[in-house]
Motif scaffolding. Structure first.
Motif, PDB file in Angstrom:
ATOM      1  N   PRO A   1       0.832  -1.197   0.000  1.00 39.36           N
ATOM      2  CA  PRO A   1       0.000   0.000   0.000  1.00 39.36           C
ATOM      3  C   PRO A   1       0.872   1.256   0.000  1.00 39.36           C
ATOM      4  O   PRO A   1       1.812   1.357   0.801  1.00 39.36           O
ATOM      5  N   GLY A   2       0.593   2.181  -0.895  1.00 36.39           N
ATOM      6  CA  GLY A   2       1.333   3.441  -0.937  1.00 36.39           C
ATOM      7  C   GLY A   2       2.595   3.397  -1.785  1.00 36.39           C
ATOM      8  O   GLY A   2       3.322   4.382  -1.891  1.00 36.39           O
ATOM      9  N   ALA A   3       2.862   2.266  -2.445  1.00 32.13           N
ATOM     10  CA  ALA A   3       4.100   2.141  -3.235  1.00 32.13           C
ATOM     11  C   ALA A   3       4.065   3.017  -4.485  1.00 32.13           C
ATOM     12  O   ALA A   3       5.110   3.307  -5.081  1.00 32.13           O
TER      13      ALA A   3
ATOM     14  N   GLN B   1      11.761   6.865  -5.306  1.00 35.89           N
ATOM     15  CA  GLN B   1      12.429   7.923  -6.061  1.00 35.89           C
ATOM     16  C   GLN B   1      11.330   8.854  -6.567  1.00 35.89           C
ATOM     17  O   GLN B   1      10.147   8.528  -6.469  1.00 35.89           O
ATOM     18  N   ALA B   2      11.720   9.975  -7.152  1.00 38.86           N
ATOM     19  CA  ALA B   2      10.710  10.884  -7.697  1.00 38.86           C
ATOM     20  C   ALA B   2       9.865  10.134  -8.724  1.00 38.86           C
ATOM     21  O   ALA B   2      10.381   9.265  -9.443  1.00 38.86           O
ATOM     22  N   PRO B   3       8.552  10.439  -8.805  1.00 35.14           N
ATOM     23  CA  PRO B   3       7.660   9.698  -9.703  1.00 35.14           C
ATOM     24  C   PRO B   3       8.162   9.641 -11.155  1.00 35.14           C
ATOM     25  O   PRO B   3       8.042   8.595 -11.809  1.00 35.14           O
TER      26      PRO B   3
ATOM     27  N   LEU C   1     -13.907  -0.958  -6.418  1.00 36.72           N
ATOM     28  CA  LEU C   1     -14.690  -1.167  -5.187  1.00 36.72           C
ATOM     29  C   LEU C   1     -15.157   0.161  -4.598  1.00 36.72           C
ATOM     30  O   LEU C   1     -16.326   0.307  -4.224  1.00 36.72           O
ATOM     31  N   ARG C   2     -14.249   1.162  -4.559  1.00 34.59           N
ATOM     32  CA  ARG C   2     -14.634   2.454  -3.965  1.00 34.59           C
ATOM     33  C   ARG C   2     -15.728   3.136  -4.797  1.00 34.59           C
ATOM     34  O   ARG C   2     -16.646   3.738  -4.255  1.00 34.59           O
ATOM     35  N   GLU C   3     -15.641   3.009  -6.125  1.00 34.18           N
ATOM     36  CA  GLU C   3     -16.666   3.617  -6.980  1.00 34.18           C
ATOM     37  C   GLU C   3     -18.023   2.919  -6.752  1.00 34.18           C
ATOM     38  O   GLU C   3     -19.057   3.574  -6.642  1.00 34.18           O
TER      39      GLU C   3
HETATM   40  P1  AP5 Z   1      -6.193  -0.434  -3.053  1.00 35.03           P
HETATM   41  O1  AP5 Z   1      -6.963   0.730  -3.445  1.00 35.03           O
HETATM   42  O2  AP5 Z   1      -5.606  -1.322  -4.096  1.00 35.03           O
HETATM   43  O3  AP5 Z   1      -5.086   0.072  -2.029  1.00 35.03           O
HETATM   44  P2  AP5 Z   1      -3.543  -0.282  -1.811  1.00 35.03           P
HETATM   45  O4  AP5 Z   1      -2.985  -1.457  -2.491  1.00 35.03           O
HETATM   46  O5  AP5 Z   1      -3.435  -0.307  -0.344  1.00 35.03           O
HETATM   47  O6  AP5 Z   1      -2.866   0.836  -2.582  1.00 35.03           O
HETATM   48  P3  AP5 Z   1      -2.943   2.396  -2.448  1.00 35.03           P
HETATM   49  O7  AP5 Z   1      -3.991   2.914  -3.382  1.00 35.03           O
HETATM   50  O8  AP5 Z   1      -3.035   2.848  -1.025  1.00 35.03           O
HETATM   51  O9  AP5 Z   1      -1.490   2.748  -2.907  1.00 35.03           O
HETATM   52  P4  AP5 Z   1      -0.771   2.679  -4.338  1.00 35.03           P
HETATM   53  O10 AP5 Z   1       0.353   1.728  -4.282  1.00 35.03           O
HETATM   54  O11 AP5 Z   1      -1.760   2.540  -5.458  1.00 35.03           O
HETATM   55  O12 AP5 Z   1      -0.145   4.128  -4.336  1.00 35.03           O
HETATM   56  P5  AP5 Z   1      -0.674   5.492  -4.997  1.00 35.03           P
HETATM   57  O13 AP5 Z   1      -0.232   5.571  -6.400  1.00 35.03           O
HETATM   58  O14 AP5 Z   1      -2.132   5.678  -4.692  1.00 35.03           O
HETATM   59  O15 AP5 Z   1      -7.063  -1.391  -2.120  1.00 35.03           O
HETATM   60  C1  AP5 Z   1      -7.848  -0.887  -1.052  1.00 35.03           C
HETATM   61  C2  AP5 Z   1      -8.635  -2.023  -0.405  1.00 35.03           C
HETATM   62  O16 AP5 Z   1      -9.535  -2.625  -1.363  1.00 35.03           O
HETATM   63  C3  AP5 Z   1      -7.785  -3.199   0.101  1.00 35.03           C
HETATM   64  O17 AP5 Z   1      -7.247  -2.971   1.387  1.00 35.03           O
HETATM   65  C4  AP5 Z   1      -8.840  -4.325   0.084  1.00 35.03           C
HETATM   66  O18 AP5 Z   1      -9.721  -4.228   1.188  1.00 35.03           O
HETATM   67  C5  AP5 Z   1      -9.627  -4.030  -1.175  1.00 35.03           C
HETATM   68  N1  AP5 Z   1      -9.039  -4.716  -2.348  1.00 35.03           N
HETATM   69  C6  AP5 Z   1      -8.537  -4.108  -3.470  1.00 35.03           C
HETATM   70  N2  AP5 Z   1      -8.078  -5.026  -4.333  1.00 35.03           N
HETATM   71  C7  AP5 Z   1      -8.269  -6.235  -3.748  1.00 35.03           C
HETATM   72  C8  AP5 Z   1      -7.965  -7.561  -4.140  1.00 35.03           C
HETATM   73  N3  AP5 Z   1      -7.363  -7.831  -5.309  1.00 35.03           N
HETATM   74  N4  AP5 Z   1      -8.292  -8.568  -3.305  1.00 35.03           N
HETATM   75  C9  AP5 Z   1      -8.924  -8.326  -2.130  1.00 35.03           C
HETATM   76  N5  AP5 Z   1      -9.221  -7.085  -1.689  1.00 35.03           N
HETATM   77  C10 AP5 Z   1      -8.898  -6.039  -2.493  1.00 35.03           C
HETATM   78  O19 AP5 Z   1       0.210   6.523  -4.145  1.00 35.03           O
HETATM   79  C11 AP5 Z   1       0.029   6.685  -2.746  1.00 35.03           C
HETATM   80  C12 AP5 Z   1       0.407   8.144  -2.367  1.00 35.03           C
HETATM   81  O20 AP5 Z   1       1.794   8.339  -2.612  1.00 35.03           O
HETATM   82  C13 AP5 Z   1      -0.320   9.209  -3.214  1.00 35.03           C
HETATM   83  O21 AP5 Z   1      -0.566  10.319  -2.412  1.00 35.03           O
HETATM   84  C14 AP5 Z   1       0.684   9.521  -4.335  1.00 35.03           C
HETATM   85  O22 AP5 Z   1       0.527  10.829  -4.846  1.00 35.03           O
HETATM   86  C15 AP5 Z   1       2.003   9.362  -3.589  1.00 35.03           C
HETATM   87  N6  AP5 Z   1       3.110   8.904  -4.468  1.00 35.03           N
HETATM   88  C16 AP5 Z   1       3.037   8.014  -5.502  1.00 35.03           C
HETATM   89  N7  AP5 Z   1       4.273   7.818  -6.041  1.00 35.03           N
HETATM   90  C17 AP5 Z   1       5.126   8.590  -5.327  1.00 35.03           C
HETATM   91  C18 AP5 Z   1       6.531   8.807  -5.384  1.00 35.03           C
HETATM   92  N8  AP5 Z   1       7.321   8.193  -6.307  1.00 35.03           N
HETATM   93  N9  AP5 Z   1       7.099   9.665  -4.495  1.00 35.03           N
HETATM   94  C19 AP5 Z   1       6.316  10.296  -3.552  1.00 35.03           C
HETATM   95  N10 AP5 Z   1       4.972  10.136  -3.436  1.00 35.03           N
HETATM   96  C20 AP5 Z   1       4.376   9.284  -4.321  1.00 35.03           C
END
Ligand code: AP5
Length: 222
Positions: free
Chosen positions: A11-13, A195-197, A37-39
């Motif tokens: 999460p957050g990668a 690293q930077a996006p 799911l969120r939508e």
């Molecule tokens: P989901 O929405 O998939 O959440 P997640 O995997 O926890 O991923 P995130 O959206 O939190 O992070 P991300 O890696 O996509 O990072 P992002 O680009 O957003 O799932 C949520 C829930 O749904 C699960 O817990 C589960 O309950 C359910 N679910 C979903 N899929 C499922 C499945 N297959 N099976 C069962 N249950 C499921 O970036 C995060 C933040 O960091 C942003 O603010 C972004 O701007 C920032 N950021 C991005 N890149 C960088 C960078 N290089 N440097 C600095 N900041 C950055």
């Protein structure tokens, strides 16, 4: 021949950020199971509402439900050029189901990328993230409203500090084994996500192109 990518990582990668960009640039279908799911929750879909409690406490939702969502989405014509998966597969059962779907589709290589980021940075990113309360888009770091629809910004329910800790635990126990399921495949790659996006994007593009070209050359040589 299509190009198919799985964006793996905790999460957050930055899976969603990079999956969205890559899919846009290459004309591929992006499928984010979390966004779907969120939508569906915003639209008050009863099955999604039943899954909401699990999501809000950081647990995964039912495999069968998620596999059905992805299988259905991949049958539509906009998946023909290929896809980028964000947040799927997250269990070995989901990965096995995807292998079955890939075999039936027979449409290009499957490249798996693990986006690696240290835990401390994940906690920092998720703690600071805001999303649009209306459309769910990740907020721009400097904007005070959604850049896409102008909606107000809110914290994602599962970005609460305690829930983030739970999501990271679930990732370690349940999703890390999926990396082991894929690790020995010739199209498995790892990118440094701390690293930077723009830099992550450059490295990711090079890794994906390399993996898909080698897979296609190997296929031609057969
Ligand atoms: P989901 O929405 O998939 O959440 P997640 O995997 O926890 O991923 P995130 O959206 O939190 O992070 P991300 O890696 O996509 O990072 P992002 O680009 O957003 O799932 C949520 C829930 O749904 C699960 O817990 C589960 O309950 C359910 N679910 C979903 N899929 C499922 C499945 N297959 N099976 C069962 N249950 C499921 O970036 C995060 C933040 O960091 C942003 O603010 C972004 O701007 C920032 N950021 C991005 N890149 C960088 C960078 N290089 N440097 C600095 N900041 C950055």
């Amino acid at each position: 021949m299509g190009l198919n990518v799985i964006m793996m990582g905790p999460p957050g990668a930055g899976k969603g950020t990079q999956a969205g960009r890559f899919a846009r640039e290459r004309g591929l279908l992006k499928i984010s199971t979390g966004d779907i799911l969120r939508e569906a929750i915003r639209e008050k879909n009863p099955t999604a509402l039943a899954a909401k409690a699990r999501m809000d406490r950081g647990d995964l939702v039912d495999d069968a439900m998620i596999i059905a969502i992805v299988a259905d989405r991949l049958e539509r014509p906009d998946a023909d050029p290929g896809f980028v998966l964000d947040g799927f597969p997250r269990t070995v059962a989901q990965a096995q189901a995807l292998d079955g779907i890939m075999e039936r589709r027979n449409n290009g290589p499957l490249v798996i990328v693990d986006v690696m980021v240290p835990e401390q940075e994940l906690v920092r990113r998720l703690g600071g993230r805001r999303i649009c309360g209306a459309c769910g888009t990740n907020a721009d770091a400097v904007a005070s409203t959604c850049v896409k629809c102008g909606g107000g910004l809110v914290q994602r329910a599962d970005d609460d500090h305690g829930v983030v800790r739970e999501r990271l635990k679930v990732y370690q126990h349940t999703t890390k084994p999926v990396l082991e399921f894929y690790r020995e495949r010739p199209t498995f790659r790892v990118v440094n996500g701390a690293q930077a996006p723009e830099r992550v994007a450059r490295e990711l593009d090079a890794l994906i192109d390399d993996a898909s070209q080698s897979a296609m050359s190997a296929e031609r040589a057969r």
